[in-house]
Design an enzyme around this catalytic site. Structure first.
Site, PDB file in Angstrom:
ATOM      1  CE1 TYR A 215      -4.016   2.032   0.369  1.00 29.82           C
ATOM      2  CE2 TYR A 215      -2.795   3.189   2.085  1.00 29.82           C
ATOM      3  CZ  TYR A 215      -3.880   3.108   1.235  1.00 29.82           C
ATOM      4  OH  TYR A 215      -4.825   4.111   1.225  1.00 29.82           O
TER       5      TYR A 215
ATOM      6  CB  ALA B 180       5.298   0.195  -2.555  1.00 27.88           C
TER       7      ALA B 180
ATOM      8  CE  LYS C  23      -3.836   4.678  -2.130  1.00 24.20           C
ATOM      9  NZ  LYS C  23      -4.811   5.200  -3.101  1.00 24.20           N
TER      10      LYS C  23
HETATM   11  N1  LIG Z   1     -10.501   6.092   3.998  1.00 23.29           N
HETATM   12  C1  LIG Z   1      -9.277   6.479   4.324  1.00 23.29           C
HETATM   13  O1  LIG Z   1      -8.956   6.686   5.511  1.00 23.29           O
HETATM   14  C2  LIG Z   1      -8.251   6.713   3.249  1.00 23.29           C
HETATM   15  C3  LIG Z   1      -7.010   7.224   3.652  1.00 23.29           C
HETATM   16  C4  LIG Z   1      -6.044   7.455   2.687  1.00 23.29           C
HETATM   17  C5  LIG Z   1      -6.301   7.182   1.358  1.00 23.29           C
HETATM   18  N2  LIG Z   1      -7.522   6.670   0.999  1.00 23.29           N
HETATM   19  C6  LIG Z   1      -7.737   6.405  -0.414  1.00 23.29           C
HETATM   20  O2  LIG Z   1      -8.944   7.014  -0.845  1.00 23.29           O
HETATM   21  C7  LIG Z   1      -9.554   6.225  -1.859  1.00 23.29           C
HETATM   22  C8  LIG Z   1     -10.994   5.899  -1.486  1.00 23.29           C
HETATM   23  O3  LIG Z   1     -10.993   5.234  -0.238  1.00 23.29           O
HETATM   24  P1  LIG Z   1     -12.331   4.862   0.554  1.00 23.29           P
HETATM   25  O4  LIG Z   1     -11.969   4.918   1.985  1.00 23.29           O
HETATM   26  O5  LIG Z   1     -13.482   5.642   0.046  1.00 23.29           O
HETATM   27  O6  LIG Z   1     -12.484   3.313   0.121  1.00 23.29           O
HETATM   28  P2  LIG Z   1     -13.805   2.369   0.111  1.00 23.29           P
HETATM   29  O7  LIG Z   1     -13.279   0.969   0.254  1.00 23.29           O
HETATM   30  O8  LIG Z   1     -14.781   2.859   1.104  1.00 23.29           O
HETATM   31  O9  LIG Z   1     -14.352   2.581  -1.364  1.00 23.29           O
HETATM   32  C9  LIG Z   1     -13.554   2.208  -2.463  1.00 23.29           C
HETATM   33  C10 LIG Z   1     -14.442   1.882  -3.642  1.00 23.29           C
HETATM   34  O10 LIG Z   1     -13.587   1.447  -4.714  1.00 23.29           O
HETATM   35  C11 LIG Z   1     -14.184   0.311  -5.341  1.00 23.29           C
HETATM   36  N3  LIG Z   1     -13.117  -0.502  -5.945  1.00 23.29           N
HETATM   37  C12 LIG Z   1     -12.206  -1.271  -5.318  1.00 23.29           C
HETATM   38  N4  LIG Z   1     -11.422  -1.896  -6.212  1.00 23.29           N
HETATM   39  C13 LIG Z   1     -11.860  -1.528  -7.439  1.00 23.29           C
HETATM   40  C14 LIG Z   1     -11.463  -1.837  -8.764  1.00 23.29           C
HETATM   41  N5  LIG Z   1     -10.460  -2.697  -9.011  1.00 23.29           N
HETATM   42  N6  LIG Z   1     -12.126  -1.260  -9.790  1.00 23.29           N
HETATM   43  C15 LIG Z   1     -13.156  -0.413  -9.564  1.00 23.29           C
HETATM   44  N7  LIG Z   1     -13.586  -0.091  -8.339  1.00 23.29           N
HETATM   45  C16 LIG Z   1     -12.949  -0.638  -7.282  1.00 23.29           C
HETATM   46  C17 LIG Z   1     -14.896  -0.427  -4.204  1.00 23.29           C
HETATM   47  O11 LIG Z   1     -15.915  -1.274  -4.708  1.00 23.29           O
HETATM   48  C18 LIG Z   1     -15.419   0.724  -3.372  1.00 23.29           C
HETATM   49  O12 LIG Z   1     -16.723   1.109  -3.756  1.00 23.29           O
HETATM   50  C19 LIG Z   1      -8.669   4.973  -2.009  1.00 23.29           C
HETATM   51  O13 LIG Z   1      -7.778   5.165  -3.087  1.00 23.29           O
HETATM   52  C20 LIG Z   1      -7.896   4.924  -0.705  1.00 23.29           C
HETATM   53  O14 LIG Z   1      -6.662   4.270  -0.816  1.00 23.29           O
HETATM   54  C21 LIG Z   1      -8.498   6.434   1.919  1.00 23.29           C
END
Ligand SMILES: NC(=O)c1ccc[n+]([C@@H]2O[C@H](COP(=O)([O-])OP(=O)(O)OC[C@H]3O[C@@H](n4cnc5c(N)ncnc54)[C@H](O)[C@@H]3O)[C@@H](O)[C@H]2O)c1
Length: 258
Positions: A154, A156, A158
């Site tokens: 993760y 790497a 990000k």
């Molecule tokens: N929530 C956090 O605290 C946080 C922190 C840092 C970064 N992020 C980043 O923010 C982004 C969104 O995170 P979130 O918390 O809303 O995640 P989440 O898991 O709540 O939602 C992610 C969505 O992406 C979809 N998804 C997953 N793999 C997929 C694929 N291969 N193709 C198409 N859709 C796909 C899932 O079905 C889901 O609806 C991500 O990139 C995550 O790494 C989140």
């Protein structure tokens, strides 16, 4: 409205941060393509947009699959005739120490979190060039800036997203396409529900921030609207940290509580 007549693809737009971004872009007038693997959640997100007076379609998409991503771009253009905005939000995370971290988990996380944004950019950029303008927003994390335990792939991936963003911005010189990254901190979504609800770590992690709490998806969506709009035309190859100040301070337990 800041995004009237714009067409935006939001990957992973069915849940969490992505669903909130879909709604916020739609409220500013954008037509939304929800590119989701989980069709049920995509339909829920679409319903919410339509109930709020917006327009959206769901396209079943796996961002790690080139054929699927090319289909996503084609379906967007078939329905709305162009693509102005791409929000590369879809992401996954396995939490596992390096000693137990499998090659399969590494491959999966790199494919979705880093190759996914690359494939989506490659698919939509020709349409943006045709438009004469485009906005791409990638998703990093606080893990783009520091090591986090049990998250080798993760971190790497990000960190790689920041490099992808900068390299793409340079490659697109003269094309009027901005590429930037949003780096969220702790945001309460299905992605990390179990940590947010953890009686010990949940609260403690919130207090690691200067703001003193976990974030919510609406803490992120305003920046996505900004980076999709003309207001951000002079921001390119850059990143915005939205982490309640997590990365700005190294604190000891209790230090921020007064
Ligand atoms: N929530 C956090 O605290 C946080 C922190 C840092 C970064 N992020 C980043 O923010 C982004 C969104 O995170 P979130 O918390 O809303 O995640 P989440 O898991 O709540 O939602 C992610 C969505 O992406 C979809 N998804 C997953 N793999 C997929 C694929 N291969 N193709 C198409 N859709 C796909 C899932 O079905 C889901 O609806 C991500 O990139 C995550 O790494 C989140």
């Amino acid at each position: 409205m800041k995004l009237e007549n714009k067409v935006a693809i939001v990957t992973g737009g069915g849940k969490g941060i992505g669903a909130e971004i879909c709604l916020s872009l739609a409220k500013e007038g954008a037509k939304i393509v929800i590119a989701e693997m989980d069709i049920e959640s995509g339909k829920n997100s679409q319903k919410r947009i339509i109930e709020n007076g917006g327009d959206a379609i769901v396209v079943e998409t796996n961002v790690a699959d080139e054929f699927s991503v090319n289909n996503m771009a084609e379906e967007a253009v078939k329905k709305f005739r162009k693509i102005d905005i791409l929000i590369n939000n879809a992401g996954i995370r396995h939490i596992n120490n390096i000693l137990d971290h499998t090659k399969k988990q590494w491959d999966e996380m790199l494919s979705v979190n880093l190759t996914g944004p690359y494939l989506c950019c490659k698919a939509v950029i020709p349409y943006m060039i045709k438009n004469g303008k485009g906005k791409i927003v990638n998703f990093g994390s606080i893990a783009s800036f520091m090591g986090r335990p049990d998250r080798v792939a993760y971190v790497a991936a990000k960190t790689g997203v920041l490099g992808l963003t900068r390299a793409l911005a340079v490659d697109l010189t003269g094309k009027n396409i901005n590429v930037n990254t949003i780096c969220p901190g702790l945001i309460s979504t299905p992605f990390n529900q179990k940590f947010a609800e953890d009686p010990v770590h949940g609260e403690a992690w919130g207090k690691e921030t200067i703001v003193g709490r976990w974030g919510v998806p609406s803490d992120i969506s305003g920046a996505a609207v900004f980076l999709s709009s003309d207001d951000s035309d002079f921001i390119n190859g850059s990143e915005i940290k939205i982490d309640g100040g997590w990365l700005a301070a190294k604190t000891r337990k209790g230090e921020l509580e007064n």
